[in-house]
Every structure is written in structure tokens, then in C-alpha cells.
Design an enzyme around this catalytic site. Structure first.
Site, PDB file in Angstrom:
ATOM      1  N   GLY A   1      55.508   9.602  12.207  1.00 33.49           N
ATOM      2  CA  GLY A   1      56.553  10.588  12.490  1.00 33.49           C
ATOM      3  C   GLY A   1      55.989  11.569  13.489  1.00 33.49           C
ATOM      4  O   GLY A   1      55.272  11.184  14.412  1.00 33.49           O
ATOM      5  N   GLU A   2      56.250  12.826  13.272  1.00 36.20           N
ATOM      6  CA  GLU A   2      55.723  13.871  14.153  1.00 36.20           C
ATOM      7  C   GLU A   2      54.738  14.692  13.317  1.00 36.20           C
ATOM      8  O   GLU A   2      55.141  15.388  12.387  1.00 36.20           O
ATOM      9  CB  GLU A   2      56.886  14.724  14.671  1.00 36.20           C
ATOM     10  CG  GLU A   2      56.494  15.773  15.662  1.00 36.20           C
ATOM     11  CD  GLU A   2      55.710  15.216  16.846  1.00 36.20           C
ATOM     12  OE1 GLU A   2      56.080  14.157  17.373  1.00 36.20           O
ATOM     13  OE2 GLU A   2      54.706  15.839  17.231  1.00 36.20           O
TER      14      GLU A   2
ATOM     15  N   CYS B   1      49.745   6.201  11.680  1.00 41.87           N
ATOM     16  CA  CYS B   1      50.059   6.949  12.897  1.00 41.87           C
ATOM     17  C   CYS B   1      50.017   8.462  12.637  1.00 41.87           C
ATOM     18  O   CYS B   1      48.931   9.003  12.447  1.00 41.87           O
ATOM     19  CB  CYS B   1      51.379   6.466  13.475  1.00 41.87           C
ATOM     20  SG  CYS B   1      51.517   6.838  15.222  1.00 41.87           S
TER      21      CYS B   1
ATOM     22  N   ARG C   1      45.375  12.948  19.254  1.00 43.16           N
ATOM     23  CA  ARG C   1      46.830  12.691  19.257  1.00 43.16           C
ATOM     24  C   ARG C   1      47.305  12.199  20.617  1.00 43.16           C
ATOM     25  O   ARG C   1      46.746  12.575  21.641  1.00 43.16           O
ATOM     26  CB  ARG C   1      47.597  13.976  18.937  1.00 43.16           C
ATOM     27  CG  ARG C   1      47.394  14.482  17.535  1.00 43.16           C
ATOM     28  CD  ARG C   1      48.251  15.722  17.292  1.00 43.16           C
ATOM     29  NE  ARG C   1      49.662  15.424  17.396  1.00 43.16           N
ATOM     30  CZ  ARG C   1      50.569  16.275  17.872  1.00 43.16           C
ATOM     31  NH1 ARG C   1      50.224  17.468  18.301  1.00 43.16           N
ATOM     32  NH2 ARG C   1      51.837  15.926  17.920  1.00 43.16           N
TER      33      ARG C   1
ATOM     34  N   ILE D   1      53.092   3.429  18.703  1.00 36.06           N
ATOM     35  CA  ILE D   1      54.164   4.280  19.232  1.00 36.06           C
ATOM     36  C   ILE D   1      53.624   5.704  19.390  1.00 36.06           C
ATOM     37  O   ILE D   1      53.384   6.395  18.397  1.00 36.06           O
ATOM     38  CB  ILE D   1      55.387   4.278  18.286  1.00 36.06           C
ATOM     39  CG1 ILE D   1      55.883   2.846  18.050  1.00 36.06           C
ATOM     40  CG2 ILE D   1      56.505   5.153  18.851  1.00 36.06           C
ATOM     41  CD1 ILE D   1      56.899   2.714  16.931  1.00 36.06           C
TER      42      ILE D   1
ATOM     43  N   HIS E   1      51.635   0.819  13.319  1.00 34.24           N
ATOM     44  CA  HIS E   1      52.725   0.848  12.327  1.00 34.24           C
ATOM     45  C   HIS E   1      52.926  -0.519  11.669  1.00 34.24           C
ATOM     46  O   HIS E   1      53.850  -1.250  12.044  1.00 34.24           O
ATOM     47  CB  HIS E   1      54.040   1.236  13.019  1.00 34.24           C
ATOM     48  CG  HIS E   1      54.140   2.666  13.404  1.00 34.24           C
ATOM     49  ND1 HIS E   1      54.663   3.627  12.575  1.00 34.24           N
ATOM     50  CD2 HIS E   1      53.779   3.296  14.532  1.00 34.24           C
ATOM     51  CE1 HIS E   1      54.638   4.800  13.176  1.00 34.24           C
ATOM     52  NE2 HIS E   1      54.103   4.625  14.369  1.00 34.24           N
TER      53      HIS E   1
ATOM     54  N   GLU F   1      54.353  -1.287   9.068  1.00 32.99           N
ATOM     55  CA  GLU F   1      55.642  -1.366   8.364  1.00 32.99           C
ATOM     56  C   GLU F   1      56.760  -1.868   9.278  1.00 32.99           C
ATOM     57  O   GLU F   1      57.871  -2.110   8.819  1.00 32.99           O
ATOM     58  CB  GLU F   1      56.001   0.007   7.762  1.00 32.99           C
ATOM     59  CG  GLU F   1      56.436   1.083   8.747  1.00 32.99           C
ATOM     60  CD  GLU F   1      55.279   1.712   9.518  1.00 32.99           C
ATOM     61  OE1 GLU F   1      54.141   1.199   9.452  1.00 32.99           O
ATOM     62  OE2 GLU F   1      55.534   2.717  10.215  1.00 32.99           O
TER      63      GLU F   1
HETATM   64  N1  GLN Z   1      52.670  11.197  18.417  1.00 36.12           N
HETATM   65  C1  GLN Z   1      52.911  11.485  17.031  1.00 36.12           C
HETATM   66  C2  GLN Z   1      52.155  12.704  16.580  1.00 36.12           C
HETATM   67  O1  GLN Z   1      51.202  13.091  17.153  1.00 36.12           O
HETATM   68  C3  GLN Z   1      52.583  10.305  16.161  1.00 36.12           C
HETATM   69  C4  GLN Z   1      53.493   9.151  16.493  1.00 36.12           C
HETATM   70  C5  GLN Z   1      53.843   8.258  15.359  1.00 36.12           C
HETATM   71  O2  GLN Z   1      53.645   8.560  14.170  1.00 36.12           O
HETATM   72  N2  GLN Z   1      54.422   7.141  15.701  1.00 36.12           N
HETATM   73  O3  GLN Z   1      52.528  13.262  15.595  1.00 36.12           O
END
Ligand code: GLN
Length: 206
Positions: free
Chosen positions: A56-57, A88, A115, A144, A181, A183
Site C-alpha cells: 500500500g502506501e 512491499c 523506498r 509495484i 507482491h 498475493e
Molecule cells: N511505494 C510504496 C511505499 O513506499 C510501496 C508500494 C507498494 O506497497 N506496492 O509505501
């Protein structure tokens, strides 16, 4: 033929559901026959066999971890020895050292993570990789806007690297971190490896 003795036990697996792609983990785990609990409140951590921190973020998830009082309970869960896996953004949150996160995450794995390390033009890519502990075909990994793992310090160890040696998965005891990922690909071998670390009453899984 009775194959029950080889059937993996059904586990109760938590997926932190504050933000990110928790549904995809849920679907994969349910297809494997496990109970899944989406975790939005600290009390829901009780009784889990294992926990996944999804992608996620990471800045958003870190903020929600802090504002919802999750930081110490998640640290305690990691310290309990039950399997915890960050994919991730989740890997970023588990790392003790992150180059560019504006607030603390969970900070339990002795790894350094960078990151968004692969640059804008290759924000997303896929690669077939060998993962330690995953026999057979290479694992098709989807990245991603992924982080990379700059450094792992013992007892953390690299589980998987790109061809150029860049570390993209690490393990420290009961904790896994993957830049990619698993999943999203329909290949559940990493989920199965992760859940093989679950404690069974009466001994390790057979
Ligand atoms: N770029 C995201 C971050 O730094 C991570 C991306 C992801 O979980 N697919 O939070």
C-alpha cells in the site's frame, strides 16, 4: 485414499487492513483453506496464528498504525514468535532502517530498506526469481513502486535477490519481508512457506 496426514492445517491469519491490498492476501489465503481476519482494531490481533502487513502506501499505513495505537501491539506480535510477513509497504514498515519514511513504522527487522528505489521509469516490473525455501520453478515476482533491501544484518538474511544482487526478500526468524507482491500472481508457495512457520500445539508442523 486418506491424505489427511499431509493436508496442511487451517490457520487463522490476520491481514492488517488499515490501507492497501489486504483483500488480495485475503483471497489467496482463503483459497488455500485458511481463516482470514481483516485487522482494523488492536483487539483483533488476539488468537491469530500469523499476521500479514500488506502493500500500500507506507506513509499512510504508518500514520494509521500510530493513530490507532497499533505500534506496540504489532511489535509485541513480532516478538511473540508467530509468523509476520510484510509485502512491499509492509516490508518498509517492518524494517528498523528506512531511508525516507516520515514517521516510525513497526521497526522490528534488522534490515535497511530504500523506498521507491527502482525509479519512476521502472516503477513496476516483473521478474522470475529463486527464493530460498521455495523449491521448483522460479517465483514470478511483481514489483509495484517497490522498495529494495540495502542491507540485512544477522540474524536477518537475504532470501531472494535480483540478477544484479539487489536483495528483494529477507527473513529474520519468524519475520519475512518481500519487496514484491506474491498475493497478486496466483502462486501460493510463499504464503505456504510463511504459514509453515506457524507453531502447532505439541510441536512444529509436520
Ligand atoms: N511505494 C510504496 C511505499 O513506499 C510501496 C508500494 C507498494 O506497497 N506496492 O509505501
Amino acid at each position: 485414499m486418506n491424505t489427511n496426514h499431509t493436508a496442511p492445517r487451517s490457520r487463522t491469519v490476520g491481514v492488517l487492513a488499515l490501507q492497501g491490498d489486504f483483500r488480495e492476501h485475503r483471497e489467496m489465503l482463503e483459497a488455500m483453506g485458511h481463516e482470514v481476519r481483516e485487522i482494523r482494531k488492536v483487539g483483533q490481533l488476539e488468537g491469530l496464528d500469523a499476521l500479514i502487513i500488506p502493500g500500500g502506501e507506507s506513509t499512510t499505513i504508518a500514520r494509521l498504525i500510530l493513530t490507532n495505537g497499533f505500534q506496540q501491539p504489532l511489535r509485541d506480535f513480532c516478538a511473540s514468535g508467530k509468523p509476520v510477513w510484510g509485502t512491499c509497504a509492509g516490508a518498509i514498515l517492518l524494517a528498523k532502517h528506512v531511508d525516507n519514511l516520515d514517521r516510525p513504522g513497526i521497526e522490528m527487522m534488522d534490515i535497511s530498506v530504500r523506498r521507491n528505489a527502482f525509479g519512476r521509469q521502472v516503477d513496476s516490473f516483473e521478474a522470475d526469481l529463486r527464493v530460498k525455501g521455495v523449491p521448483g520453478e522460479p517465483f514470478h515476482a511483481v514489483f509495484i513502486r517497490a522498495p529494495l533491501i540495502d542491507d540485512v544484518r544477522w540474524p536477518a538474511e537475504a532470501m531472494c535477490t535480483l540478477e544484479d544482487g539487489t536483495i528483494v526478500a529477507a527473513r529474520e526468524g519468524n519475520m519475512f519481508a518481500t519487496s514484491f507482491h506474491p498475493e497478486l500472481t496466483g502462486d501460493n508457495r510463499l504464503h505456504a512457506l510463511f504459514l509453515s512457520l506457524c507453531h502447532s500445539p505439541g510441536g512444529p508442523p509436520k
